[in-house]
Design an enzyme around this catalytic site. Structure first.
Site, PDB file in Angstrom:
ATOM      1  N   ASP A   6       0.829  -1.197   0.000  1.00  0.00           N
ATOM      2  CA  ASP A   6       0.000   0.000   0.000  1.00  0.00           C
ATOM      3  C   ASP A   6       0.869   1.255   0.000  1.00  0.00           C
ATOM      4  O   ASP A   6       2.031   1.223   0.427  1.00  0.00           O
ATOM      5  CB  ASP A   6      -0.917   0.022   1.225  1.00  0.00           C
ATOM      6  CG  ASP A   6      -1.898  -1.137   1.254  1.00  0.00           C
ATOM      7  OD1 ASP A   6      -2.182  -1.694   0.170  1.00  0.00           O
ATOM      8  OD2 ASP A   6      -2.366  -1.481   2.345  1.00  0.00           O
ATOM      9  N   ARG A   7       0.290   2.361  -0.417  1.00  0.00           N
ATOM     10  CA  ARG A   7       1.024   3.627  -0.495  1.00  0.00           C
ATOM     11  C   ARG A   7       1.767   3.937   0.810  1.00  0.00           C
ATOM     12  O   ARG A   7       2.926   4.345   0.805  1.00  0.00           O
ATOM     13  CB  ARG A   7       0.056   4.778  -0.810  1.00  0.00           C
ATOM     14  CG  ARG A   7       0.744   6.144  -0.873  1.00  0.00           C
ATOM     15  CD  ARG A   7      -0.282   7.272  -0.733  1.00  0.00           C
ATOM     16  NE  ARG A   7      -1.108   7.393  -1.908  1.00  0.00           N
ATOM     17  CZ  ARG A   7      -0.872   8.233  -2.918  1.00  0.00           C
ATOM     18  NH1 ARG A   7       0.195   9.023  -2.888  1.00  0.00           N
ATOM     19  NH2 ARG A   7      -1.696   8.305  -3.938  1.00  0.00           N
TER      20      ARG A   7
END
Length: 301
Positions: A132-133
């Site tokens: 994820d970011r």
């Protein structure tokens, strides 16, 4: 890229195509690319027919060109490991892996492209899993379709462990969460445990109990989007600081999740490789320095 195979007695008499799809473990897509656009030699002599028969001791060499469909950008890149087939980087928080719009200039894939251009390498860019970011840590990137295929044939090809911090106290020191995950609604980038979801399995072990939060070592047996975050939120223990599945926390500006270690058999040599990414500062305060170094090799302490 180049791949070499010394024909052994067990495969004497097989043709070039059989060697490619058999002991060399090439995907059908890569084999077609080499056949039509690459170079094939046997003992240094060009071979044009995939039906060419091989003898024991023959040296079969495939050569092909790798390309990457990203715009190279020169960005800081923390490299943890590199060889002719693989690159391991320490992804910071706030960085996407792939561009999500045509004008993006700050993704990890573009940073890798910038590094390859600067170092004169003509390589593909194949991230082998997602982060994820705002999840930090170790991301393994294959430089060729060969390495990608070898390490993604099943989820178990790469053994990954995460460091996470969740809210509250867990009842058991270790356990397994086996609950299916699906989208909250069609087109929404938010996920939940639901009966009609895809199978998802998460193993965990408690490393430290801090009273209001628990430090965990986590291994994924499947690779669903937001799997760790969704599973622990469903159990009533969302990750500390998770703005989507829990609540924001002044101690950390993101979900407390770090891709900590990977272990795999190297696709070219067959040797086991173990890599680890140092725990970032924002999680060290939550996890404690003893936990952050307890599972590292001595040369990393």
């Amino acid at each position: 890229m180049e791949l070499t195979y010394q024909v052994d007695r067990d495969h004497a008499g097989c043709c070039v195509r059989q060697a490619a799809r058999g002991p060399m473990h090439l995907s059908e897509k890569l084999w077609r690319k080499i056949k039509w656009n690459g170079t094939i030699t046997v003992n240094g002599s060009p071979v044009s027919s995939p039906s060419h028969r091989l003898e024991a001791g023959d040296r079969l060499v495939f050569q092909w060109e790798e390309t990457a469909a990203v715009i190279p950008v020169h960005l800081p890149l923390a490299i943890l490991y590199e060889d002719e087939d693989l690159l391991a980087v320490d992804k910071p928080a706030g960085m996407l892996i792939h561009p999500t719009w045509s004008g993006a200039r700050d993704t990890l894939a573009q940073a890798v492209g910038g590094y390859f251009r600067q170092s004169g390498q003509k390589c593909g860019i194949h991230p082998l899993y997602r982060l994820d970011r705002d999840t930090t840590g170790l991301l393994l990137v294959a430089k060729s379709a060969f390495a990608k295929h070898a390490l993604t044939r099943s989820h178990q090809e790469i053994y990954r462990e995460y460091l996470a911090v969740c809210e509250g106290d867990l009842a058991e020191p270790r356990g397994r969460i086996h609950l299916p995950i699906g989208r909250v609604a069609e087109g929404v980038d938010r996920w939940m445990v639901r009966e009609d979801g895809r199978p998802a399995v998460t193993d965990y072990e408690i490393l430290a109990d801090r009273g209001d939060h628990t430090v965990l070592k986590i291994h994924l047996l499947t690779g669903r989007t937001h799997q760790i975050r969704v599973h622990f939120a469903h159990k009533g223990h969302p990750l500390v600081g998770d703005p989507v599945y829990g609540t924001r926390d002044p101690r950390i500006a993101r979900q407390a999740l770090h891709a900590w270690t990977v272990r795999f058999c190297h696709p070219r040599t067959g040797e086991e490789v173990f890599l680890t990414a140092p725990v970032p500062e924002d999680m060290r305060g939550l996890a404690g320095s003893r936990v952050c170094t307890a599972f590292l090799p001595q040369n990393m302490l």
